[in-house]
Design a protein around this motif. Structure first.
Motif, PDB file in Angstrom:
ATOM      1  N   LEU A   9       0.822  -1.207   0.000  1.00  0.00           N
ATOM      2  CA  LEU A   9       0.000   0.000   0.000  1.00  0.00           C
ATOM      3  C   LEU A   9       0.860   1.262   0.000  1.00  0.00           C
ATOM      4  O   LEU A   9       0.604   2.200  -0.760  1.00  0.00           O
ATOM      5  CB  LEU A   9      -0.926  -0.004   1.214  1.00  0.00           C
ATOM      6  CG  LEU A   9      -1.829   1.219   1.367  1.00  0.00           C
ATOM      7  CD1 LEU A   9      -2.851   1.250   0.253  1.00  0.00           C
ATOM      8  CD2 LEU A   9      -2.487   1.202   2.718  1.00  0.00           C
ATOM      9  N   VAL A  10       1.894   1.284   0.829  1.00  0.00           N
ATOM     10  CA  VAL A  10       2.782   2.442   0.890  1.00  0.00           C
ATOM     11  C   VAL A  10       3.499   2.636  -0.448  1.00  0.00           C
ATOM     12  O   VAL A  10       3.637   3.763  -0.940  1.00  0.00           O
ATOM     13  CB  VAL A  10       3.785   2.290   2.054  1.00  0.00           C
ATOM     14  CG1 VAL A  10       4.905   3.304   1.963  1.00  0.00           C
ATOM     15  CG2 VAL A  10       3.069   2.397   3.381  1.00  0.00           C
ATOM     16  N   LEU A  11       3.929   1.549  -1.061  1.00  0.00           N
ATOM     17  CA  LEU A  11       4.609   1.624  -2.357  1.00  0.00           C
ATOM     18  C   LEU A  11       3.677   2.161  -3.441  1.00  0.00           C
ATOM     19  O   LEU A  11       4.063   3.035  -4.233  1.00  0.00           O
ATOM     20  CB  LEU A  11       5.152   0.251  -2.745  1.00  0.00           C
ATOM     21  CG  LEU A  11       5.942   0.179  -4.030  1.00  0.00           C
ATOM     22  CD1 LEU A  11       7.268   0.909  -3.858  1.00  0.00           C
ATOM     23  CD2 LEU A  11       6.184  -1.257  -4.419  1.00  0.00           C
ATOM     24  N   ILE A  12       2.449   1.689  -3.471  1.00  0.00           N
ATOM     25  CA  ILE A  12       1.500   2.125  -4.496  1.00  0.00           C
ATOM     26  C   ILE A  12       1.114   3.592  -4.296  1.00  0.00           C
ATOM     27  O   ILE A  12       1.079   4.378  -5.256  1.00  0.00           O
ATOM     28  CB  ILE A  12       0.261   1.208  -4.506  1.00  0.00           C
ATOM     29  CG1 ILE A  12       0.651  -0.156  -5.056  1.00  0.00           C
ATOM     30  CG2 ILE A  12      -0.866   1.800  -5.321  1.00  0.00           C
ATOM     31  CD1 ILE A  12      -0.410  -1.209  -4.916  1.00  0.00           C
ATOM     32  N   VAL A  13       0.839   3.969  -3.054  1.00  0.00           N
ATOM     33  CA  VAL A  13       0.461   5.364  -2.789  1.00  0.00           C
ATOM     34  C   VAL A  13       1.638   6.301  -3.070  1.00  0.00           C
ATOM     35  O   VAL A  13       1.466   7.373  -3.656  1.00  0.00           O
ATOM     36  CB  VAL A  13      -0.057   5.523  -1.342  1.00  0.00           C
ATOM     37  CG1 VAL A  13      -0.193   6.983  -0.956  1.00  0.00           C
ATOM     38  CG2 VAL A  13      -1.378   4.807  -1.185  1.00  0.00           C
ATOM     39  N   GLY A  14       2.849   5.887  -2.697  1.00  0.00           N
ATOM     40  CA  GLY A  14       4.030   6.702  -2.990  1.00  0.00           C
ATOM     41  C   GLY A  14       4.260   6.860  -4.477  1.00  0.00           C
ATOM     42  O   GLY A  14       4.584   7.959  -4.955  1.00  0.00           O
ATOM     43  N   SER A  15       4.070   5.783  -5.233  1.00  0.00           N
ATOM     44  CA  SER A  15       4.223   5.853  -6.688  1.00  0.00           C
ATOM     45  C   SER A  15       3.183   6.769  -7.306  1.00  0.00           C
ATOM     46  O   SER A  15       3.469   7.538  -8.228  1.00  0.00           O
ATOM     47  CB  SER A  15       4.099   4.459  -7.303  1.00  0.00           C
ATOM     48  OG  SER A  15       5.087   3.613  -6.812  1.00  0.00           O
ATOM     49  N   TYR A  16       1.972   6.704  -6.781  1.00  0.00           N
ATOM     50  CA  TYR A  16       0.901   7.553  -7.307  1.00  0.00           C
ATOM     51  C   TYR A  16       1.192   9.033  -7.031  1.00  0.00           C
ATOM     52  O   TYR A  16       1.012   9.880  -7.921  1.00  0.00           O
ATOM     53  CB  TYR A  16      -0.432   7.138  -6.688  1.00  0.00           C
ATOM     54  CG  TYR A  16      -1.606   7.932  -7.186  1.00  0.00           C
ATOM     55  CD1 TYR A  16      -2.105   7.729  -8.463  1.00  0.00           C
ATOM     56  CD2 TYR A  16      -2.205   8.891  -6.385  1.00  0.00           C
ATOM     57  CE1 TYR A  16      -3.175   8.459  -8.929  1.00  0.00           C
ATOM     58  CE2 TYR A  16      -3.275   9.628  -6.848  1.00  0.00           C
ATOM     59  CZ  TYR A  16      -3.757   9.406  -8.114  1.00  0.00           C
ATOM     60  OH  TYR A  16      -4.814  10.139  -8.570  1.00  0.00           O
ATOM     61  N   ILE A  17       1.641   9.325  -5.835  1.00  0.00           N
ATOM     62  CA  ILE A  17       1.971  10.716  -5.495  1.00  0.00           C
ATOM     63  C   ILE A  17       3.128  11.222  -6.351  1.00  0.00           C
ATOM     64  O   ILE A  17       3.107  12.345  -6.858  1.00  0.00           O
ATOM     65  CB  ILE A  17       2.272  10.844  -3.986  1.00  0.00           C
ATOM     66  CG1 ILE A  17       0.994  10.647  -3.188  1.00  0.00           C
ATOM     67  CG2 ILE A  17       2.903  12.190  -3.663  1.00  0.00           C
ATOM     68  CD1 ILE A  17       1.212  10.556  -1.702  1.00  0.00           C
ATOM     69  N   TYR A  18       4.157  10.391  -6.546  1.00  0.00           N
ATOM     70  CA  TYR A  18       5.295  10.782  -7.381  1.00  0.00           C
ATOM     71  C   TYR A  18       4.847  11.035  -8.817  1.00  0.00           C
ATOM     72  O   TYR A  18       5.226  12.022  -9.441  1.00  0.00           O
ATOM     73  CB  TYR A  18       6.374   9.707  -7.332  1.00  0.00           C
ATOM     74  CG  TYR A  18       7.563  10.002  -8.196  1.00  0.00           C
ATOM     75  CD1 TYR A  18       8.538  10.905  -7.782  1.00  0.00           C
ATOM     76  CD2 TYR A  18       7.731   9.388  -9.432  1.00  0.00           C
ATOM     77  CE1 TYR A  18       9.630  11.196  -8.576  1.00  0.00           C
ATOM     78  CE2 TYR A  18       8.811   9.672 -10.232  1.00  0.00           C
ATOM     79  CZ  TYR A  18       9.755  10.573  -9.803  1.00  0.00           C
ATOM     80  OH  TYR A  18      10.835  10.849 -10.587  1.00  0.00           O
ATOM     81  N   TYR A  19       4.021  10.134  -9.355  1.00  0.00           N
ATOM     82  CA  TYR A  19       3.572  10.275 -10.741  1.00  0.00           C
ATOM     83  C   TYR A  19       2.709  11.524 -10.909  1.00  0.00           C
ATOM     84  O   TYR A  19       2.858  12.269 -11.882  1.00  0.00           O
ATOM     85  CB  TYR A  19       2.796   9.024 -11.175  1.00  0.00           C
ATOM     86  CG  TYR A  19       2.305   9.106 -12.593  1.00  0.00           C
ATOM     87  CD1 TYR A  19       3.178   8.919 -13.651  1.00  0.00           C
ATOM     88  CD2 TYR A  19       0.979   9.389 -12.881  1.00  0.00           C
ATOM     89  CE1 TYR A  19       2.745   9.000 -14.957  1.00  0.00           C
ATOM     90  CE2 TYR A  19       0.534   9.478 -14.180  1.00  0.00           C
ATOM     91  CZ  TYR A  19       1.424   9.282 -15.210  1.00  0.00           C
ATOM     92  OH  TYR A  19       0.986   9.375 -16.504  1.00  0.00           O
ATOM     93  N   CYS A  20       1.805  11.759  -9.962  1.00  0.00           N
ATOM     94  CA  CYS A  20       0.938  12.950 -10.063  1.00  0.00           C
ATOM     95  C   CYS A  20       1.752  14.238  -9.957  1.00  0.00           C
ATOM     96  O   CYS A  20       1.489  15.201 -10.679  1.00  0.00           O
ATOM     97  CB  CYS A  20      -0.137  12.902  -8.994  1.00  0.00           C
ATOM     98  SG  CYS A  20      -1.423  11.708  -9.370  1.00  0.00           S
TER      99      CYS A  20
END
Length: 95
Positions: A9-20
């Protein structure tokens, strides 16, 4: 197992924040800003999701193909449709 889920979950949310932030903030940052160089070129914003979509689609199609090939429907001998209904073909007179 909960730790693994939390890590995912932390990896996915971090990736989403970085991409956005890469997609939405980088075009407005000046080139001399210190965080400008944390992001790759803007063209990769479109290449990476396309690549991931193609990989996921290829995995789904490969899995479906594997399931279909190994299913019972393809392992039965195929019978011609006219034989299934009792038709044996044209009658040829014997000489």
């Amino acid at each position: 197992m909960r730790i693994l889920g939390l890590l995912a979950l932390v990896l996915i949310v971090g990736s989403y924040i970085y991409y956005c932030s890469w997609l939405l903030l980088k075009p407005f940052l000046p080139e001399d800003h210190y965080s400008y160089y944390y992001f790759p070129d803007q063209k990769y914003v479109y290449y990476l999701p396309s690549l991931f979509l193609l990989l996921i689609l290829a995995m789904v199609m490969s899995t479906l193909g594997y399931i279909l090939i190994n299913s019972e429907a393809f392992s039965k001998p195929q019978v011609a449709p006219w034989v299934k209904y009792g038709y044996q073909g044209p009658k040829i007179p014997q000489q």
